[in-house]
Design a protein around this motif. Structure first.
Motif, PDB file in Angstrom:
ATOM      1  N   ARG A 142       0.860  -1.190   0.000  1.00  0.00           N
ATOM      2  CA  ARG A 142       0.000   0.000   0.000  1.00  0.00           C
ATOM      3  C   ARG A 142       0.892   1.234   0.000  1.00  0.00           C
ATOM      4  NH1 ARG A 142      -5.525  -1.092   1.823  1.00  0.00           N
ATOM      5  NH2 ARG A 142      -5.816   1.146   1.960  1.00  0.00           N
ATOM      6  N   ILE A 143       0.398   2.306  -0.606  1.00  0.00           N
ATOM      7  CA  ILE A 143       1.123   3.576  -0.580  1.00  0.00           C
ATOM      8  C   ILE A 143       0.152   4.717  -0.316  1.00  0.00           C
ATOM      9  CG2 ILE A 143       3.041   2.912  -2.090  1.00  0.00           C
ATOM     10  CD1 ILE A 143       1.567   4.261  -4.409  1.00  0.00           C
ATOM     11  N   ASP A 144       0.717   5.855   0.062  1.00  0.00           N
ATOM     12  CA  ASP A 144      -0.041   7.094   0.153  1.00  0.00           C
ATOM     13  C   ASP A 144       0.863   8.219  -0.335  1.00  0.00           C
ATOM     14  OD1 ASP A 144      -2.078   8.876   0.597  1.00  0.00           O
ATOM     15  OD2 ASP A 144      -2.492   8.194   2.643  1.00  0.00           O
ATOM     16  N   PHE A 145       0.259   9.301  -0.777  1.00  0.00           N
ATOM     17  CA  PHE A 145       0.982  10.410  -1.395  1.00  0.00           C
ATOM     18  C   PHE A 145       1.013  11.590  -0.442  1.00  0.00           C
ATOM     19  CE2 PHE A 145       0.889  13.967  -4.697  1.00  0.00           C
ATOM     20  CZ  PHE A 145       2.249  13.877  -4.983  1.00  0.00           C
ATOM     21  N   PHE A 146       2.227  11.969  -0.019  1.00  0.00           N
ATOM     22  CA  PHE A 146       2.386  13.147   0.817  1.00  0.00           C
ATOM     23  C   PHE A 146       2.584  14.383  -0.047  1.00  0.00           C
ATOM     24  CE2 PHE A 146       5.341  16.026   3.146  1.00  0.00           C
ATOM     25  CZ  PHE A 146       4.425  16.498   4.060  1.00  0.00           C
ATOM     26  N   GLY A 147       3.410  14.272  -1.095  1.00  0.00           N
ATOM     27  CA  GLY A 147       3.522  15.362  -2.050  1.00  0.00           C
ATOM     28  C   GLY A 147       4.751  16.223  -1.941  1.00  0.00           C
ATOM     29  N   ASP A 148       5.658  15.913  -0.996  1.00  0.00           N
ATOM     30  CA  ASP A 148       6.891  16.688  -0.853  1.00  0.00           C
ATOM     31  C   ASP A 148       7.978  15.784  -0.309  1.00  0.00           C
ATOM     32  OD1 ASP A 148       8.869  18.828  -0.085  1.00  0.00           O
ATOM     33  OD2 ASP A 148       7.204  20.117  -0.639  1.00  0.00           O
ATOM     34  N   ILE A 149       9.238  16.251  -0.386  1.00  0.00           N
ATOM     35  CA  ILE A 149      10.362  15.434   0.068  1.00  0.00           C
ATOM     36  C   ILE A 149      10.804  15.784   1.487  1.00  0.00           C
ATOM     37  CG2 ILE A 149      11.189  14.972  -2.261  1.00  0.00           C
ATOM     38  CD1 ILE A 149      13.338  17.156  -1.779  1.00  0.00           C
ATOM     39  N   THR A 150      10.055  16.644   2.143  1.00  0.00           N
ATOM     40  CA  THR A 150      10.308  16.917   3.559  1.00  0.00           C
ATOM     41  C   THR A 150       8.985  17.073   4.291  1.00  0.00           C
ATOM     42  OG1 THR A 150      11.177  18.533   5.175  1.00  0.00           O
ATOM     43  CG2 THR A 150      10.615  19.368   2.996  1.00  0.00           C
ATOM     44  N   PRO A 151       8.829  16.449   5.467  1.00  0.00           N
ATOM     45  CA  PRO A 151       7.588  16.605   6.223  1.00  0.00           C
ATOM     46  C   PRO A 151       7.408  18.000   6.783  1.00  0.00           C
ATOM     47  CG  PRO A 151       9.183  15.346   7.498  1.00  0.00           C
ATOM     48  CD  PRO A 151       9.782  15.530   6.134  1.00  0.00           C
ATOM     49  N   SER A 152       8.444  18.832   6.740  1.00  0.00           N
ATOM     50  CA  SER A 152       8.372  20.156   7.353  1.00  0.00           C
ATOM     51  C   SER A 152       7.353  21.070   6.670  1.00  0.00           C
ATOM     52  CB  SER A 152       9.753  20.820   7.347  1.00  0.00           C
ATOM     53  OG  SER A 152      10.212  21.015   6.023  1.00  0.00           O
ATOM     54  N   VAL A 153       6.969  20.773   5.419  1.00  0.00           N
ATOM     55  CA  VAL A 153       5.989  21.627   4.736  1.00  0.00           C
ATOM     56  C   VAL A 153       4.596  21.466   5.331  1.00  0.00           C
ATOM     57  CG1 VAL A 153       7.271  21.636   2.556  1.00  0.00           C
ATOM     58  CG2 VAL A 153       5.497  19.932   2.922  1.00  0.00           C
ATOM     59  N   ASN A 154       4.323  20.301   5.916  1.00  0.00           N
ATOM     60  CA  ASN A 154       3.022  20.046   6.542  1.00  0.00           C
ATOM     61  C   ASN A 154       3.171  18.872   7.510  1.00  0.00           C
ATOM     62  OD1 ASN A 154       0.309  19.700   7.216  1.00  0.00           O
ATOM     63  ND2 ASN A 154      -0.403  20.135   5.145  1.00  0.00           N
ATOM     64  N   MET A 338      -3.866  13.314  -7.586  1.00  0.00           N
ATOM     65  CA  MET A 338      -3.678  14.231  -6.462  1.00  0.00           C
ATOM     66  C   MET A 338      -2.420  15.055  -6.713  1.00  0.00           C
ATOM     67  SD  MET A 338      -3.238  13.360  -2.391  1.00  0.00           S
ATOM     68  CE  MET A 338      -4.897  12.725  -2.282  1.00  0.00           C
ATOM     69  N   LEU A 339      -2.552  16.351  -6.602  1.00  0.00           N
ATOM     70  CA  LEU A 339      -1.442  17.271  -6.823  1.00  0.00           C
ATOM     71  C   LEU A 339      -0.688  17.510  -5.519  1.00  0.00           C
ATOM     72  CD1 LEU A 339      -0.019  19.301  -8.777  1.00  0.00           C
ATOM     73  CD2 LEU A 339      -1.701  21.001  -8.030  1.00  0.00           C
ATOM     74  N   GLY A 340       0.649  17.461  -5.586  1.00  0.00           N
ATOM     75  CA  GLY A 340       1.475  17.715  -4.414  1.00  0.00           C
ATOM     76  C   GLY A 340       2.117  19.089  -4.457  1.00  0.00           C
ATOM     77  N   TYR A 341       3.301  19.199  -3.864  1.00  0.00           N
ATOM     78  CA  TYR A 341       3.974  20.486  -3.737  1.00  0.00           C
ATOM     79  C   TYR A 341       5.148  20.644  -4.697  1.00  0.00           C
ATOM     80  CZ  TYR A 341       1.600  20.467   0.839  1.00  0.00           C
ATOM     81  OH  TYR A 341       0.668  20.393   1.847  1.00  0.00           O
ATOM     82  N   ILE A 342       5.572  19.545  -5.357  1.00  0.00           N
ATOM     83  CA  ILE A 342       6.791  19.612  -6.158  1.00  0.00           C
ATOM     84  C   ILE A 342       6.532  19.153  -7.592  1.00  0.00           C
ATOM     85  CG2 ILE A 342       8.363  19.301  -4.211  1.00  0.00           C
ATOM     86  CD1 ILE A 342       8.687  16.371  -5.089  1.00  0.00           C
ATOM     87  N   ARG A 352       9.839  23.514  -6.540  1.00  0.00           N
ATOM     88  CA  ARG A 352       8.551  23.719  -5.916  1.00  0.00           C
ATOM     89  C   ARG A 352       7.550  24.321  -6.876  1.00  0.00           C
ATOM     90  NH1 ARG A 352       8.165  22.066  -1.197  1.00  0.00           N
ATOM     91  NH2 ARG A 352      10.177  21.731  -0.271  1.00  0.00           N
ATOM     92  N   ILE A 353       6.318  23.811  -6.814  1.00  0.00           N
ATOM     93  CA  ILE A 353       5.235  24.415  -7.589  1.00  0.00           C
ATOM     94  C   ILE A 353       4.883  25.745  -6.928  1.00  0.00           C
ATOM     95  CG2 ILE A 353       2.840  24.181  -8.345  1.00  0.00           C
ATOM     96  CD1 ILE A 353       3.242  21.137  -8.258  1.00  0.00           C
TER      97      ILE A 353
END
Length: 360
Positions: A142-154, A338-342, A352-353
């Motif tokens: 299973r996977i999920d999409f966070f959308g960035d390469i650092t958790p610090s954005v959210n 789903m759109l992420g941050y990068i 970054r977008i």
């Protein structure tokens, strides 16, 4: 008495007499193993063992005892969270613990920057099918999409994604959560505290005693401190690792045409869409209405693809034309994105977008 040494590949190793352990894998007399890449591994053996190898020896004077610690954890089972700085050994120990615990183990790869099981910006879970030198390219359940390469954005979203995955995968005798290396600073530790409180692990494996001192007092007796080895990759090497994962994945993908409405909403004009209950503007001009997304950085956006409400893979936005979007994907059998941050440029480098809320 056991001895330990660190070797580096690529190379081949054969046991002539006795036995050795390499990352939790037992090799008996006459057995051999090939290391195909330039990675480092710890070998555990005793003074009567004889072996042949052409591996580079990095360090032959060790007393890490990681194998013993892993065996102790597996003997009682439960949930293990690995906490440590970048390149402290978290993923190596996760692999070692997985091999020792096989087949009664589940791994959650929560490191969105240096992902092992899938692409960067995703978290993933896997029940390993075999013992292995590396979990790289072993796939996922299973996977999920966070959308960035650092958790610090959210940070809170990142924790919630991990918790959701943890609660939905089948429980095994041992569950290993391999976290990111973001541990410095107040926000970073709050992020880890929230993860610990929500997961309530049986063990917290740490690679620095300073982390133990920062943990809530009721969790300090659950910590296992490991000696660490400083075999750090520089930032450039970590970047190259991410690029190679993107390139390998999307070089095997094909172009798929989807409705622009699935990504950025209903089209009003060439530059204006309606989504999320508000307007989305694709060029920077005044007056700005709703939200502004820079089209240049939107191209190349890393996407999570959705089927039946679950993330099933990744896609890359190639072009936006008329009412359609062309994406690179390994499958056309999905119902949403789903759109992420990068986004990625033509060299698969991240950027970054550019996205902002228009002023009222």
């Amino acid at each position: 008495m056991n001895k330990e040494l660190i070797i580096e590949g690529p190379c081949k190793l054969k046991v002539i007499d006795g036995q050795i352990k390499i990352i939790g894998i037992d090799l008996q007399k006459g057995e051999s193993i090939t290391i195909y890449d330039k990675k480092t591994y710890t070998i555990v053996y005793n003074e009567n063992t004889k072996m042949e190898m052409d591996c580079k020896i990095i360090n032959s004077n060790l007393s890490l005892n990681w194998d013993e610690k892993a065996q102790e954890i597996f003997s009682t089972g439960g949930t293990v969270i690995l906490l440590g700085d970048t390149d402290s050994g978290k993923t190596y120990f996760a692999t070692l613990l997985s091999n020792i615990s096989f087949p009664h183990v589940m791994i959650l790869d929560a490191d969105v920057g240096q992902s092992t099981l899938f692409l960067p910006a995703f978290i993933a879970a896997l029940k390993p099918r075999d013992r292995s030198l590396s979990l790289e390219d072993k796939g996922f359940d299973r996977i999920d999409f966070f959308g960035d390469i650092t958790p610090s954005v959210n940070p809170r979203l990142h924790v919630n994604k991990i918790l959701r995955l943890y609660e939905t995968v089948p429980q095994e005798s041992l569950t290993i959560i391999d976290t990111d290396g973001w541990i410095n600073g107040f926000k970073a530790m709050l992020h880890k505290f929230e993860l610990i409180y929500l997961i309530d692990p049986d063990y917290i494996v740490i690679f620095d005693n300073k982390i133990k001192d920062l943990l809530p007092s009721n969790y300090r007796n659950r910590t296992v401190l490991l000696k660490r080895i400083d075999l750090r990759k520089d930032r450039y090497a970590r970047k190259i690792h991410r690029i190679s994962k993107y390139r390998k994945y999307f070089n095997e993908a094909k172009e798929v045409k989807i409705s622009a409405e699935n990504l950025i909403g209903s089209k009003i004009s060439d530059i204006l869409y309606f989504a999320w209950g508000d307007y989305v503007q694709l060029i920077s001009e005044e007056p700005c209405i709703g939200y502004y997304i820079d089209l240049d950085t939107l191209k190349g956006a890393l996407l999570g693809i959705i089927k039946d409400g679950e993330i099933i893979g990744a896609a890359l936005l190639k072009d936006l034309r008329d009412n359609y979007v062309n994406v690179l994907s390994k499958t056309s059998d999905f119902t949403g994105v789903m759109l992420g941050y990068i986004s990625l440029n033509d060299k698969f480098e991240e950027r970054r977008i550019r996205f902002r809320k228009c002023k009222s």
